[in-house]
Design a protein around this motif. Sequence first.
Motif, PDB file in Angstrom:
ATOM      1  N   CYS A  76      -5.843  -0.152  -3.957  1.00 18.40           N
ATOM      2  CA  CYS A  76      -4.533  -0.693  -3.566  1.00 18.40           C
ATOM      3  C   CYS A  76      -4.652  -2.137  -3.082  1.00 18.40           C
ATOM      4  O   CYS A  76      -3.832  -2.995  -3.433  1.00 18.40           O
ATOM      5  CB  CYS A  76      -3.908   0.168  -2.470  1.00 18.40           C
ATOM      6  SG  CYS A  76      -3.285   1.760  -3.031  1.00 18.40           S
ATOM      7  N   ILE A 108       0.837  -1.202   0.000  1.00 20.38           N
ATOM      8  CA  ILE A 108       0.000   0.000   0.000  1.00 20.38           C
ATOM      9  C   ILE A 108       0.868   1.247   0.000  1.00 20.38           C
ATOM     10  O   ILE A 108       0.607   2.217  -0.736  1.00 20.38           O
ATOM     11  CB  ILE A 108      -0.949   0.006   1.214  1.00 20.38           C
ATOM     12  CG1 ILE A 108      -1.990  -1.112   1.087  1.00 20.38           C
ATOM     13  CG2 ILE A 108      -1.652   1.361   1.352  1.00 20.38           C
ATOM     14  CD1 ILE A 108      -2.843  -1.298   2.325  1.00 20.38           C
ATOM     15  N   THR A 155      -8.904   4.934  -2.951  1.00 21.49           N
ATOM     16  CA  THR A 155      -7.495   4.569  -3.143  1.00 21.49           C
ATOM     17  C   THR A 155      -7.131   3.344  -2.330  1.00 21.49           C
ATOM     18  O   THR A 155      -6.451   2.428  -2.825  1.00 21.49           O
ATOM     19  CB  THR A 155      -6.583   5.744  -2.752  1.00 21.49           C
ATOM     20  OG1 THR A 155      -6.833   6.856  -3.614  1.00 21.49           O
ATOM     21  CG2 THR A 155      -5.111   5.346  -2.853  1.00 21.49           C
ATOM     22  N   ILE A 158       2.321   1.661  -3.536  1.00 21.34           N
ATOM     23  CA  ILE A 158       1.379   1.804  -4.649  1.00 21.34           C
ATOM     24  C   ILE A 158       0.509   3.051  -4.546  1.00 21.34           C
ATOM     25  O   ILE A 158       0.174   3.680  -5.558  1.00 21.34           O
ATOM     26  CB  ILE A 158       0.471   0.555  -4.736  1.00 21.34           C
ATOM     27  CG1 ILE A 158       1.295  -0.664  -5.147  1.00 21.34           C
ATOM     28  CG2 ILE A 158      -0.676   0.764  -5.722  1.00 21.34           C
ATOM     29  CD1 ILE A 158       0.509  -1.968  -5.078  1.00 21.34           C
ATOM     30  N   HIS A 159       0.124   3.429  -3.341  1.00 23.44           N
ATOM     31  CA  HIS A 159      -0.961   4.406  -3.182  1.00 23.44           C
ATOM     32  C   HIS A 159      -0.700   5.742  -3.863  1.00 23.44           C
ATOM     33  O   HIS A 159      -1.631   6.375  -4.368  1.00 23.44           O
ATOM     34  CB  HIS A 159      -1.255   4.631  -1.688  1.00 23.44           C
ATOM     35  CG  HIS A 159      -0.285   5.542  -1.006  1.00 23.44           C
ATOM     36  ND1 HIS A 159       0.954   5.119  -0.556  1.00 23.44           N
ATOM     37  CD2 HIS A 159      -0.352   6.866  -0.714  1.00 23.44           C
ATOM     38  CE1 HIS A 159       1.594   6.142   0.000  1.00 23.44           C
ATOM     39  NE2 HIS A 159       0.832   7.216  -0.088  1.00 23.44           N
TER      40      HIS A 159
END
Length: 345
Positions: free
Chosen positions: A308, A271, A304, A274-275
């Motif tokens: 994710c 997370i 989001t 990627i976020h």
Amino acid sequence: MIKEWNLLRFIACLSIVFLHSTTQSARVLGYPSEEIYQFFRILLCYATPAFIVLSVIILANRYPDKLPEKFWVNRIKWIYLPFLFFAILDAIVGKYFNPNLLIGQKIIDNIITGKFVGWFIIVIFQFYFLHYLIIRYKLSLKWLFPISLIIMFGYSNYALENPIAMEGYSHLLKLPFLGWFGYFTVAFLIGKHYKKVSHFLFKYRWLTLVGFAVSILYLYASFKSGNLEVNSRRLDLFPVVISFSSVVIAWGQLLPRFAFVNLVSTYSFGIYLIHWQVLRFLAPYTANYFAHPFAHVLALFFITLLICLVIIKLITLIPYGDFIVGKVKKKPVKEAEIKKWPSVA
């Protein structure tokens, strides 16, 4: 995994996503003028240092005297390779949003100077080496702890008060372990003596709330005095990070295990990596449906987080997916097996 560790990782992970949701929201809608909103953004900056602290706590607790075999190999595979992957991905996405971006230079900057959200991994690898030195040469924390605080505050104060000298070298504000040294020694002591520390904090759990409240008041006083920087390098965040971690360790022992907390905790590394990219693409679209900044931030945060989780789940299903998002537990395993896995909190 000890449940209060999962809880701390869970809260810190959500705090980071929420903080960056406010950042990306501001790029399309602007920042609200409310003072409390700005202070809340500063407060959320505690999250990255909290990740770092938890990583050292776990490391010191699991390996107080000796590092296991393949320690470095596993961390290269499941921590550094994801760092490299997202350093390159960040440059590619940056090129999409800015055609004038020199993608080769951006990749080098991301990897060497940490100019993307994965920069904290460079700090953690330095802490791995510090941990090795301490247990290899049996260094005493009795003298290293006060020295670390002097070094951290001295280095950070110099860097922050001499911006001209640091011009062109902004990465030296956040990457060298010197600016985080105090976090390391406090976390090392907590991790190595975790049973005693957690029992003490549980016994005096009401006082941990007092300490946290005082640290927030101190941060607010600093904010009111004109220190408006929104970053995790603020020295006035140090007491916030330590006191908040103490609160979670103390009160987390009373809470049951929650499936969603464990899920986000397990996926937290992915997370974190990627976020930021999801937010960059998503923010302009959600702004079309949520025109008010507060509503937009909340929508951006929840959507989001969901995206994710889905992306990480899909990546773990492909071969070598662990080299992209880190080692993710796919089924219940014994505690002894979990200890074999690297963790960056």
